[in-house]
Design an enzyme around this catalytic site. Sequence first.
Site, PDB file in Angstrom:
ATOM      1  N   HIS A   1       0.927  -1.173  -0.087  1.00 18.15           N
ATOM      2  CA  HIS A   1      -0.054  -0.022  -0.017  1.00 18.15           C
ATOM      3  C   HIS A   1       0.770   1.322   0.133  1.00 18.15           C
ATOM      4  CE1 HIS A   1       0.562  -0.685   4.276  1.00 18.15           C
ATOM      5  NE2 HIS A   1       0.436   0.623   4.605  1.00 18.15           N
TER       6      HIS A   1
ATOM      7  N   HIS B   1       3.902   7.120   3.926  1.00 16.30           N
ATOM      8  CA  HIS B   1       4.899   5.990   3.556  1.00 16.30           C
ATOM      9  C   HIS B   1       4.603   4.872   2.450  1.00 16.30           C
ATOM     10  CE1 HIS B   1       2.019   4.018   6.459  1.00 16.30           C
ATOM     11  NE2 HIS B   1       2.325   3.313   5.697  1.00 16.30           N
TER      12      HIS B   1
ATOM     13  N   GLU C   1       7.750   1.188   4.984  1.00 13.72           N
ATOM     14  CA  GLU C   1       7.102   0.002   5.813  1.00 13.72           C
ATOM     15  C   GLU C   1       7.489  -1.168   5.074  1.00 13.72           C
ATOM     16  OE1 GLU C   1       2.814   0.072   6.318  1.00 13.72           O
ATOM     17  OE2 GLU C   1       2.876  -1.132   8.182  1.00 13.72           O
TER      18      GLU C   1
HETATM   19 CO    CO Z   1       1.278   1.536   6.241  1.00 16.00          CO
END
Ligand code: CO
Length: 134
Positions: free
Chosen positions: A7, A79, A130
């Site tokens: 994502h 992020h 991440e």
């Molecule tokens: Co995230």
Amino acid sequence: MIGRLNHVAIAVPDLATGVAMYRDRLGAEVSAPVPQPDHGVTTVFIDLPNTKIELLEPLGENSPIEGFLKRNPFGGIHHVCYEVEDIDAACRQLAADGARILGDGKPKIGAHGKPVIFIHPRDFLGTLIELEQA
Ligand code: CO
């Protein structure tokens, strides 16, 4: 090591506005908001055919995205999350390489109930990364 883009997370000052924008302007499927007190954010996920967009709104005192929203008052990309097959191995390899892993340096359970780590943006082209166990 790196796998799929899981994502892209966008921090927003107001979740309802963000949801309306993606749902009404772009015709996206948007999940119900999920408060994540452990992470200091409320999230919604927007499912796209090839990945997801995560909208993050601050939750409670000292939300980790508060500083980011001060610098980016209209919101912004916060992020990107990539999948890895083995988060512990990724963690060891990155640490050995000198990349700073945020927090205590160990994987934590993230927004999808899977172990994640965050890598300091200074060590990654100014982008908070991440990594999530696939
Ligand atoms: Co995230």
